[in-house]
Design a protein around this motif. Structure first.
Motif, PDB file in Angstrom:
ATOM      1  N   GLN A   1     -10.144  10.682   1.890  1.00 34.41           N
ATOM      2  CA  GLN A   1      -9.592  11.958   2.352  1.00 34.41           C
ATOM      3  C   GLN A   1      -9.145  11.889   3.810  1.00 34.41           C
ATOM      4  OE1 GLN A   1     -12.999  14.592   1.796  1.00 34.41           O
ATOM      5  NE2 GLN A   1     -13.349  14.690   3.990  1.00 34.41           N
ATOM      6  N   ALA A   2      -9.559  10.813   4.515  1.00 34.91           N
ATOM      7  CA  ALA A   2      -9.164  10.656   5.912  1.00 34.91           C
ATOM      8  C   ALA A   2      -7.852   9.901   6.069  1.00 34.91           C
ATOM      9  CB  ALA A   2     -10.275   9.919   6.674  1.00 34.91           C
ATOM     10  N   LEU A   3      -7.268   9.442   4.953  1.00 41.85           N
ATOM     11  CA  LEU A   3      -6.043   8.648   5.032  1.00 41.85           C
ATOM     12  C   LEU A   3      -4.814   9.548   5.126  1.00 41.85           C
ATOM     13  CD1 LEU A   3      -6.826   5.966   2.295  1.00 41.85           C
ATOM     14  CD2 LEU A   3      -7.263   5.851   4.767  1.00 41.85           C
ATOM     15  N   ILE A   4      -3.805   9.062   5.828  1.00 43.34           N
ATOM     16  CA  ILE A   4      -2.536   9.789   5.891  1.00 43.34           C
ATOM     17  C   ILE A   4      -1.944   9.893   4.499  1.00 43.34           C
ATOM     18  CG2 ILE A   4      -0.195   9.748   6.814  1.00 43.34           C
ATOM     19  CD1 ILE A   4      -1.327   8.259   9.253  1.00 43.34           C
ATOM     20  N   ASP A   5      -1.954   8.798   3.770  1.00 41.68           N
ATOM     21  CA  ASP A   5      -1.498   8.764   2.377  1.00 41.68           C
ATOM     22  C   ASP A   5      -2.682   8.351   1.516  1.00 41.68           C
ATOM     23  OD1 ASP A   5       1.294   9.343   2.895  1.00 41.68           O
ATOM     24  OD2 ASP A   5       1.434   7.304   3.707  1.00 41.68           O
TER      25      ASP A   5
ATOM     26  N   GLU B   1     -25.232   6.531   3.949  1.00 42.10           N
ATOM     27  CA  GLU B   1     -23.871   6.708   3.442  1.00 42.10           C
ATOM     28  C   GLU B   1     -22.879   6.312   4.529  1.00 42.10           C
ATOM     29  OE1 GLU B   1     -24.594  10.467   0.409  1.00 42.10           O
ATOM     30  OE2 GLU B   1     -23.204  10.681   2.080  1.00 42.10           O
ATOM     31  N   GLY B   2     -21.834   5.605   4.144  1.00 41.27           N
ATOM     32  CA  GLY B   2     -20.830   5.215   5.123  1.00 41.27           C
ATOM     33  C   GLY B   2     -19.641   4.568   4.456  1.00 41.27           C
ATOM     34  N   CYS B   3     -18.777   3.976   5.262  1.00 38.38           N
ATOM     35  CA  CYS B   3     -17.549   3.363   4.769  1.00 38.38           C
ATOM     36  C   CYS B   3     -17.388   1.963   5.358  1.00 38.38           C
ATOM     37  CB  CYS B   3     -16.320   4.196   5.165  1.00 38.38           C
ATOM     38  SG  CYS B   3     -16.200   5.778   4.322  1.00 38.38           S
ATOM     39  N   LEU B   4     -16.642   1.136   4.653  1.00 36.37           N
ATOM     40  CA  LEU B   4     -16.282  -0.160   5.201  1.00 36.37           C
ATOM     41  C   LEU B   4     -15.460   0.053   6.463  1.00 36.37           C
ATOM     42  CD1 LEU B   4     -15.177  -2.163   2.015  1.00 36.37           C
ATOM     43  CD2 LEU B   4     -17.477  -1.851   2.954  1.00 36.37           C
ATOM     44  N   PHE B   5     -15.771  -0.671   7.486  1.00 33.18           N
ATOM     45  CA  PHE B   5     -15.031  -0.648   8.751  1.00 33.18           C
ATOM     46  C   PHE B   5     -15.047   0.710   9.428  1.00 33.18           C
ATOM     47  CE2 PHE B   5     -13.060  -3.967   6.088  1.00 33.18           C
ATOM     48  CZ  PHE B   5     -13.365  -5.068   6.855  1.00 33.18           C
ATOM     49  N   GLY B   6     -15.952   1.598   9.009  1.00 34.67           N
ATOM     50  CA  GLY B   6     -16.105   2.872   9.701  1.00 34.67           C
ATOM     51  C   GLY B   6     -14.992   3.862   9.457  1.00 34.67           C
ATOM     52  N   ASN B   7     -14.246   3.721   8.365  1.00 36.58           N
ATOM     53  CA  ASN B   7     -13.182   4.680   8.068  1.00 36.58           C
ATOM     54  C   ASN B   7     -13.781   6.055   7.781  1.00 36.58           C
ATOM     55  OD1 ASN B   7     -10.635   5.737   7.424  1.00 36.58           O
ATOM     56  ND2 ASN B   7     -10.917   5.238   5.258  1.00 36.58           N
ATOM     57  N   GLY B   8     -13.040   7.101   8.082  1.00 36.72           N
ATOM     58  CA  GLY B   8     -13.485   8.467   7.824  1.00 36.72           C
ATOM     59  C   GLY B   8     -12.775   9.438   8.739  1.00 36.72           C
TER      60      GLY B   8
ATOM     61  N   ARG C   1     -11.334  -7.601   4.434  1.00 41.01           N
ATOM     62  CA  ARG C   1     -10.509  -6.975   5.471  1.00 41.01           C
ATOM     63  C   ARG C   1      -9.075  -6.787   4.984  1.00 41.01           C
ATOM     64  NH1 ARG C   1     -10.323 -10.737  10.022  1.00 41.01           N
ATOM     65  NH2 ARG C   1      -8.359 -11.477   9.145  1.00 41.01           N
ATOM     66  N   GLN C   2      -8.538  -7.787   4.311  1.00 42.40           N
ATOM     67  CA  GLN C   2      -7.173  -7.685   3.787  1.00 42.40           C
ATOM     68  C   GLN C   2      -7.071  -6.584   2.739  1.00 42.40           C
ATOM     69  OE1 GLN C   2      -5.740 -11.301   1.978  1.00 42.40           O
ATOM     70  NE2 GLN C   2      -3.695 -10.514   1.658  1.00 42.40           N
TER      71      GLN C   2
ATOM     72  N   GLU D   1      -4.705  -3.247   3.121  1.00 39.90           N
ATOM     73  CA  GLU D   1      -3.658  -2.995   2.124  1.00 39.90           C
ATOM     74  C   GLU D   1      -3.845  -1.651   1.428  1.00 39.90           C
ATOM     75  OE1 GLU D   1      -3.752  -6.303  -0.509  1.00 39.90           O
ATOM     76  OE2 GLU D   1      -2.761  -7.686   0.892  1.00 39.90           O
ATOM     77  N   THR D   2      -5.084  -1.285   1.122  1.00 42.44           N
ATOM     78  CA  THR D   2      -5.330  -0.072   0.348  1.00 42.44           C
ATOM     79  C   THR D   2      -5.375   1.191   1.202  1.00 42.44           C
ATOM     80  OG1 THR D   2      -7.707  -0.535   0.475  1.00 42.44           O
ATOM     81  CG2 THR D   2      -6.547  -1.259  -1.513  1.00 42.44           C
ATOM     82  N   THR D   3      -5.733   1.057   2.472  1.00 44.56           N
ATOM     83  CA  THR D   3      -5.826   2.222   3.348  1.00 44.56           C
ATOM     84  C   THR D   3      -4.641   2.353   4.295  1.00 44.56           C
ATOM     85  OG1 THR D   3      -7.033   1.068   5.105  1.00 44.56           O
ATOM     86  CG2 THR D   3      -8.342   2.051   3.308  1.00 44.56           C
ATOM     87  N   GLN D   4      -3.905   1.260   4.481  1.00 44.96           N
ATOM     88  CA  GLN D   4      -2.822   1.204   5.471  1.00 44.96           C
ATOM     89  C   GLN D   4      -3.346   1.424   6.886  1.00 44.96           C
ATOM     90  OE1 GLN D   4       0.532   0.362   4.503  1.00 44.96           O
ATOM     91  NE2 GLN D   4      -0.788  -0.172   2.771  1.00 44.96           N
ATOM     92  N   LEU D   5      -4.604   1.056   7.107  1.00 44.95           N
ATOM     93  CA  LEU D   5      -5.214   1.127   8.427  1.00 44.95           C
ATOM     94  C   LEU D   5      -5.520  -0.287   8.913  1.00 44.95           C
ATOM     95  CD1 LEU D   5      -7.830   4.001   7.895  1.00 44.95           C
ATOM     96  CD2 LEU D   5      -5.637   4.176   9.101  1.00 44.95           C
ATOM     97  N   PRO D   6      -5.259  -0.576  10.173  1.00 45.52           N
ATOM     98  CA  PRO D   6      -5.582  -1.916  10.691  1.00 45.52           C
ATOM     99  C   PRO D   6      -7.050  -2.022  11.054  1.00 45.52           C
ATOM    100  CG  PRO D   6      -4.590  -0.598  12.425  1.00 45.52           C
ATOM    101  CD  PRO D   6      -4.576   0.266  11.181  1.00 45.52           C
TER     102      PRO D   6
END
Length: 565
Positions: free
Chosen positions: A43-47, A268-275, A308-309, A313-318
């Motif tokens: 839900q934190a992604l632009i797309d 609870e959390g996300c890979l690479f701290g996304n959110g 990481r790849q 690719e799936t989030t479009q976040l670096p």
């Protein structure tokens, strides 16, 4: 920024817990991990992700070993609803994995959520409602009793509706959202009321999740809040105490670690701290922190670069290049002193010893990172990094003084280009500077004869000024004899100041490499490097290359002498 921030922002009032126990706790096992990448992260992604993309991510999380995965908010998104249905209908959920879905405390949304899980073998239904003062007063325009009633009523609806689908093993999770900014006694009151309705048992527990929806203070303050709840919640033996730290102050990892020390069973959390906003707590960092302390986290990040790849690719976040454990540059040293320490550490590290390589908290190989990526060279680098890359990439094991000499050559190139020099560049530069130095003397052949007087006669054939000539000399060994032959030709005394050799490969086609430190007259020494299947020939080539480098680079008068014949 205003000059008096205290006029606008109030200091957070920490709870009083003078007998806190968490500072003395040592972590010795991993908590229960719950990935919320496909819900909170999505839900934190632009797309937001498509159903196919979420499926790819879900299967990857399963491969990593996650046993609890929050897969969506089915009552709020048709994509999420369809994804949950696809997981169930295509039998994509392993028997040892439990999916989780989120809902607000509204009857219609709970009904839609339960509908999305029809046919699931096991599921966590996660309901939440905010309880902090700002939300009570601004969002809901109600009081404590009103907020508590929302939680109680919602829990009753969940209990009634899930009872109608007995084919699913239901687990209930309640989150007093904004726990981090709520009154601690009121948070307990609401959680106890919800627990009394659900009636968990030690054999079938419910989850109470304490979100740091917004980080309000330092991590120790959050730990105090968690320990207070851990010590005061009713039916604690029937509760899995979970935390959901956000990263508004940039301290989510520390907050999560201290929260587990304070009594939390689950994170609870996300890979690479996304959110949302600054993100959820980073599960990769948390898990790898445990791993670095000798505790297996129960999830597998061996293929870190692939993970990481996938994420990018799936989030479009670096992923930041300096991200702990996973960033492209996290195991990379450009500094000369760092490189030297790493090189020395790797040289003495034994496979069956405890890991203690300077600057590297874990072995990069454990996350499938090659040592080529550990040391990289730019204008700030020193001899250690240059020689390490040359050894890893091309097999050359430079003697120390050659390391110093060649690092200056590399630094000069790096300074002029202003860019990093990779291993291929370094190997090419080394070959051109030390090995393929064919002027003015180009080696063509040699014949060495041992005499009865223990002297050695050398006959070295070279191409010189487009002519084939033979250099003859006598000495105590092959190199000494060749040096005397060259001395006679250039009119200066040539001596071997130092010599090293090693094999480059094994077998019948093995190649030897020789490093010869050459001194001409009273001038500073220079190095030459030679390669050949014959060790004596490689040494002669190295000597000639050293003389060539000396003549070409430092002494015009010698060049004139040689040119004169």
């Amino acid at each position: 920024m205003i000059s008096q921030p205290a006029q606008k922002y109030r200091r957070f009032d920490a709870i009083q817990l003078p007998d806190r126990q968490w500072p003395n706790v040592v972590l010795d096992k991993a908590p229960i991990w719950m990935s919320t990448d496909l819900r909170d992260g999505n839900q934190a992604l632009i797309d937001p992700m498509s159903v196919d993309t979420k499926m790819r991510f879900f299967l990857a999380l399963v491969d990593m070993g996650f046993k609890e995965i929050e897969v969506g908010f089915p009552s709020a998104s048709e994509t999420d609803f369809n994804f949950v249905r696809r997981l169930i209908e295509e039998n994509r959920i392993p028997d040892d994995v439990t999916i989780e879905v989120l809902t607000q405390a509204r009857e219609d949304l709970i009904a839609r959520t339960v509908e999305s899980l029809k046919g699931a073998k096991r599921a966590i239904l996660h309901m939440y409602n905010p309880i902090a003062p700002a939300f009570r007063e601004i969002v809901y325009r109600t009081d404590k009793a009103g907020v508590k009633e929302i939680a109680e009523r919602g829990t009753r609806w969940v209990k009634e509706m899930t009872a109608k689908q007995p084919e699913t093993e239901w687990f209930y999770q309640y989150s007093p959202e904004t726990f981090s900014s709520a009154e601690i006694e009121f948070a307990k009151e609401v959680c106890d009321a919800v627990t009394a309705i659900w009636q968990p048992t030690p054999d079938h527990k419910m989850i109470i999740n304490l979100p740091a929806t917004v980080e309000m203070a330092t991590p120790n303050t959050y730990a105090d809040q968690v320990e207070w709840m851990h010590r005061h919640l009713n039916n604690r033996d029937s509760i899995i105490l979970s935390v959901h730290p956000h990263n508004d102050r940039g301290t989510a990892v520390a907050a999560a670690e201290l929260a587990v020390m304070a009594g939390a069973d689950r994170v609870e959390g996300c890979l690479f701290g996304n959110g949302e906003r600054t993100g959820n707590v980073d599960l990769i960092t948390l898990a790898m922190n445990l791993y670095s302390q000798g505790i297996h986290p129960g999830v597998d990040f061996t293929q870190m670069d692939q993970i990481r790849q996938l994420f990018e690719e799936t989030t479009q976040l670096p992923v930041h290049p300096r991200h702990p454990y996973a960033g492209e540059l996290v195991f990379t040293a450009f500094s000369g002193s760092h490189q030297d320490a790493i090189k020395k550490g790797l040289a003495v590290q034994k496979a069956d010893d405890y890991w203690q390589v300077p600057y590297l908290p874990i072995d990069p190989a454990d996350v499938n990172r090659s040592y080529d990526a550990v040391v990289r060279v730019n204008s700030q680098s020193g001899k250690g990094g240059v020689s390490f890359l040359l050894q890893q990439h091309a097999g050359f094991e430079l003697p120390r003084r050659l390391q110093i000499e060649f690092s200056k050559v590399v630094q000069k190139v790096s300074d002029s280009s202003g860019r990093e020099i990779n291993a291929d560049n370094i190997a090419t530069l080394f070959d051109k500077e030390y090995v393929q130095v064919n002027s003015p003397y180009q080696y063509m052949g040699s014949h060495i004869v041992d005499e009865e007087s223990h002297q050695v006669l050398s006959h070295v054939v070279v191409k010189y000024q487009q002519q084939r000539i033979e250099l003859k000399g006598q000495g105590n060994g092959p190199l000494d004899a060749v040096a005397k032959a060259i001395s006679e030709h250039i009119g200066e005394t040539v001596t071997v100041a130092d010599y090293h050799e090693h094999g480059m490969s094994a077998g019948s086609d093995a190649t030897a490499v020789s490093y010869v430190e050459v001194k001409v007259g009273e001038h500073a020494t220079v190095f030459g490097v030679g390669q050949d299947q014959n060790i004596t020939t490689s040494a002669i080539k190295a000597l000639l290359n050293g003389v060539n480098r000396f003549i070409n680079g430092t002494n015009p008068e010698i060049v004139e002498n040689v040119a004169a014949g």
